[in-house]
Design an enzyme around this catalytic site. Structure first.
Site, short mmCIF file in Angstrom:
data_model
loop_
_atom_site.label_atom_id
_atom_site.label_comp_id
_atom_site.label_asym_id
_atom_site.label_seq_id
_atom_site.Cartn_x
_atom_site.Cartn_y
_atom_site.Cartn_z
N HIS A 54 0.86 -1.19 0.00
CA HIS A 54 0.00 0.00 0.00
C HIS A 54 0.89 1.23 0.00
CE1 HIS A 54 -3.66 -2.21 1.96
NE2 HIS A 54 -3.11 -2.90 0.97
N GLU A 56 1.08 3.81 1.97
CA GLU A 56 1.63 4.19 3.27
C GLU A 56 2.62 3.16 3.80
OE1 GLU A 56 -2.74 5.41 2.90
OE2 GLU A 56 -1.58 3.56 2.63
N CYS A 84 -5.53 1.89 5.91
CA CYS A 84 -6.19 0.67 6.36
C CYS A 84 -5.61 0.24 7.72
CB CYS A 84 -5.97 -0.44 5.32
SG CYS A 84 -4.26 -1.04 5.25
N CYS A 87 -1.72 -0.44 7.48
CA CYS A 87 -0.92 0.78 7.37
C CYS A 87 -0.98 1.60 8.66
CB CYS A 87 -1.37 1.61 6.18
SG CYS A 87 -1.05 0.79 4.59
#
Length: 156
Positions: A54, A56, A84, A87
């Site tokens: 992801h 991040e 999420c 993260c």
């Protein structure tokens, strides 16, 4: 601070659009210290064949690995969409000082036809470390990219 937040959020949102151009999902992140961008990343789950890449988490993994810095209390992470659970957990573990995001996970859930949830709040509320959070910065700009990508495609 709002003007500065908008400047860096525009960069995160631009990265989310680039992620789509590069074959990934529309999420971007920018890491800032003392008013200067120190690292950027876009979602790379498809091109890196890594479902954990992801924007991040990938940014934190690479920045910490390349710099050896693992205490990010003096840093702000700008994310085009609320991080999420995974993260958000990474932000706790690195002691991130501040998180700023545009669209919320609830916003994303509505686009996907789901309820969504306040992921970062849920993780931070149950952790020993809680970054300062500013939500909704340039929300509509981020939503436009998310809606374009995730809305059902129709053939005309």
């Amino acid at each position: 601070m709002r003007d500065q937040d908008e400047i860096f959020m525009r960069q995160a949102i631009a990265l989310s659009a680039l992620a789509v151009e590069h074959g990934n999902e529309p999420f971007g992140a920018v890491l800032v210290k003392d008013g200067q961008v120190v690292y950027t990343n876009e979602n790379q789950i498809h091109t890196a064949a890594d479902p954990t890449f992801h924007a991040e988490a990938g940014l934190l993994r690479r920045f910490c690995g390349e710099t050896g810095i693992t205490d990010l209390r003096d840093y702000t992470l700008y994310s085009s969409c609320e991080p999420c659970f995974m993260c958000s957990g990474a932000m706790v573990w690195c002691g991130l000082g501040r998180l700023v995001y545009a669209a919320s996970n609830v916003d994303l859930g509505h686009i996907l036809g789901e309820a969504g949830c306040p992921c970062s709040q849920m993780v931070f509320d149950h952790s020993s470390h809680r970054p300062q959070v500013t939500a909704g910065v340039l929300r509509e700009e981020s939503l436009a990219i998310l809606e374009k990508y995730f809305s059902p495609k129709t053939d005309n």
